[in-house]
Write a protein that holds these residues in place. Structure first.
Motif, PDB file in Angstrom:
ATOM      1  N   SER A   7     -52.777  57.342  50.464  1.00 57.69           N
ATOM      2  CA  SER A   7     -53.042  58.321  49.413  1.00 57.69           C
ATOM      3  C   SER A   7     -54.518  58.448  49.113  1.00 57.69           C
ATOM      4  O   SER A   7     -54.962  59.485  48.635  1.00 57.69           O
ATOM      5  N   ALA A   8     -55.329  57.414  49.376  1.00 58.19           N
ATOM      6  CA  ALA A   8     -56.757  57.500  49.121  1.00 58.19           C
ATOM      7  C   ALA A   8     -57.370  58.647  49.922  1.00 58.19           C
ATOM      8  O   ALA A   8     -58.286  59.322  49.455  1.00 58.19           O
ATOM      9  N   ALA A   9     -56.863  58.883  51.119  1.00 53.34           N
ATOM     10  CA  ALA A   9     -57.379  59.966  51.952  1.00 53.34           C
ATOM     11  C   ALA A   9     -57.019  61.331  51.382  1.00 53.34           C
ATOM     12  O   ALA A   9     -57.642  62.330  51.725  1.00 53.34           O
ATOM     13  N   TYR A  10     -56.036  61.393  50.508  1.00 52.87           N
ATOM     14  CA  TYR A  10     -55.562  62.661  49.971  1.00 52.87           C
ATOM     15  C   TYR A  10     -55.897  62.856  48.498  1.00 52.87           C
ATOM     16  O   TYR A  10     -55.461  63.818  47.891  1.00 52.87           O
ATOM     17  N   ASP A  11     -56.686  61.963  47.903  1.00 50.92           N
ATOM     18  CA  ASP A  11     -56.976  62.065  46.475  1.00 50.92           C
ATOM     19  C   ASP A  11     -57.520  63.441  46.092  1.00 50.92           C
ATOM     20  O   ASP A  11     -57.167  63.981  45.065  1.00 50.92           O
ATOM     21  N   ASP A  12     -58.391  63.992  46.916  1.00 50.49           N
ATOM     22  CA  ASP A  12     -58.986  65.289  46.610  1.00 50.49           C
ATOM     23  C   ASP A  12     -58.466  66.385  47.523  1.00 50.49           C
ATOM     24  O   ASP A  12     -59.064  67.444  47.633  1.00 50.49           O
ATOM     25  N   ALA A  13     -57.354  66.120  48.187  1.00 51.55           N
ATOM     26  CA  ALA A  13     -56.813  67.073  49.150  1.00 51.55           C
ATOM     27  C   ALA A  13     -56.247  68.302  48.450  1.00 51.55           C
ATOM     28  O   ALA A  13     -55.729  68.232  47.341  1.00 51.55           O
ATOM     29  N   ASP A  14     -56.350  69.418  49.128  1.00 46.41           N
ATOM     30  CA  ASP A  14     -55.738  70.658  48.674  1.00 46.41           C
ATOM     31  C   ASP A  14     -54.326  70.655  49.249  1.00 46.41           C
ATOM     32  O   ASP A  14     -54.139  70.818  50.461  1.00 46.41           O
ATOM     33  N   ILE A  15     -53.328  70.448  48.412  1.00 44.32           N
ATOM     34  CA  ILE A  15     -51.951  70.270  48.877  1.00 44.32           C
ATOM     35  C   ILE A  15     -51.437  71.497  49.637  1.00 44.32           C
ATOM     36  O   ILE A  15     -50.720  71.362  50.623  1.00 44.32           O
ATOM     37  N   VAL A  16     -51.843  72.681  49.225  1.00 45.65           N
ATOM     38  CA  VAL A  16     -51.390  73.896  49.910  1.00 45.65           C
ATOM     39  C   VAL A  16     -51.926  73.902  51.339  1.00 45.65           C
ATOM     40  O   VAL A  16     -51.181  74.126  52.300  1.00 45.65           O
ATOM     41  N   ARG A  17     -53.204  73.631  51.489  1.00 48.33           N
ATOM     42  CA  ARG A  17     -53.788  73.619  52.838  1.00 48.33           C
ATOM     43  C   ARG A  17     -53.200  72.512  53.692  1.00 48.33           C
ATOM     44  O   ARG A  17     -52.967  72.690  54.885  1.00 48.33           O
ATOM     45  N   GLU A  18     -52.960  71.352  53.097  1.00 48.78           N
ATOM     46  CA  GLU A  18     -52.391  70.239  53.862  1.00 48.78           C
ATOM     47  C   GLU A  18     -50.984  70.586  54.362  1.00 48.78           C
ATOM     48  O   GLU A  18     -50.642  70.329  55.514  1.00 48.78           O
ATOM     49  N   ILE A  19     -50.174  71.177  53.515  1.00 51.10           N
ATOM     50  CA  ILE A  19     -48.821  71.573  53.938  1.00 51.10           C
ATOM     51  C   ILE A  19     -48.895  72.622  55.048  1.00 51.10           C
ATOM     52  O   ILE A  19     -48.205  72.517  56.061  1.00 51.10           O
ATOM     53  N   LEU A  20     -49.740  73.618  54.868  1.00 48.14           N
ATOM     54  CA  LEU A  20     -49.859  74.656  55.888  1.00 48.14           C
ATOM     55  C   LEU A  20     -50.420  74.091  57.199  1.00 48.14           C
ATOM     56  O   LEU A  20     -50.022  74.516  58.289  1.00 48.14           O
ATOM     57  N   ARG A  21     -51.331  73.113  57.127  1.00 44.29           N
ATOM     58  CA  ARG A  21     -51.858  72.474  58.336  1.00 44.29           C
ATOM     59  C   ARG A  21     -50.725  71.788  59.099  1.00 44.29           C
ATOM     60  O   ARG A  21     -50.608  71.905  60.319  1.00 44.29           O
ATOM     61  N   GLN A  22     -49.854  71.096  58.355  1.00 41.02           N
ATOM     62  CA  GLN A  22     -48.745  70.402  59.006  1.00 41.02           C
ATOM     63  C   GLN A  22     -47.727  71.387  59.570  1.00 41.02           C
ATOM     64  O   GLN A  22     -47.164  71.158  60.638  1.00 41.02           O
ATOM     65  N   VAL A  23     -47.500  72.486  58.865  1.00 37.55           N
ATOM     66  CA  VAL A  23     -46.601  73.516  59.390  1.00 37.55           C
ATOM     67  C   VAL A  23     -47.171  74.073  60.689  1.00 37.55           C
ATOM     68  O   VAL A  23     -46.446  74.257  61.671  1.00 37.55           O
ATOM     69  N   ALA A  24     -48.478  74.318  60.717  1.00 36.47           N
ATOM     70  CA  ALA A  24     -49.116  74.849  61.938  1.00 36.47           C
ATOM     71  C   ALA A  24     -48.976  73.877  63.109  1.00 36.47           C
ATOM     72  O   ALA A  24     -48.845  74.316  64.257  1.00 36.47           O
ATOM     73  N   GLU A  25     -48.985  72.576  62.817  1.00 38.89           N
ATOM     74  CA  GLU A  25     -48.812  71.580  63.880  1.00 38.89           C
ATOM     75  C   GLU A  25     -47.429  71.654  64.523  1.00 38.89           C
ATOM     76  O   GLU A  25     -47.287  71.517  65.723  1.00 38.89           O
TER      77      GLU A  25
END
Length: 102
Positions: A7-25
């Protein structure tokens, strides 16, 4: 994909972009234009709100499962063992014990 206790790597993560990045994968056939439209729609509808993201599968115990966890809690086993056996958190077991299994 990152999972688990990083979770430390995601503390400042943009959840929308992270979800869309994983969907793109997992769905590379989804065009960047479609991904962008989804992102804009989600941001327009939900932007500025605070959200809770549950950890994994959240299931409710049936009355019988609650009763059985309560009965087990009356025995001499450790809280950790009982919680593990029933797939619940220790705090859930404490709450069941406090409420008499209800």
């Amino acid at each position: 994909m990152a999972h688990g206790n990083d979770s430390a790597a995601y503390d400042d993560a943009d959840i929308v972009r992270e979800i869309l990045r994983q969907v793109a994968e997992v769905a590379p056939q989804c065009s960047p234009d479609v991904m962008r439209r989804i992102e804009l729609d989600v941001r327009q509808r939900f932007g500025g709100r605070r959200w809770f993201v549950a950890k994994g599968k959240q299931t409710r115990l049936t009355p019988e499962q609650r009763r059985q966890a309560f009965v087990d809690g009356l025995g001499g086993a450790s809280t950790e063992d009982i919680a593990r056996k029933h797939g619940i958190d220790r705090s859930t077991l404490y709450r069941l014990m406090k409420r008499g299994g209800k």
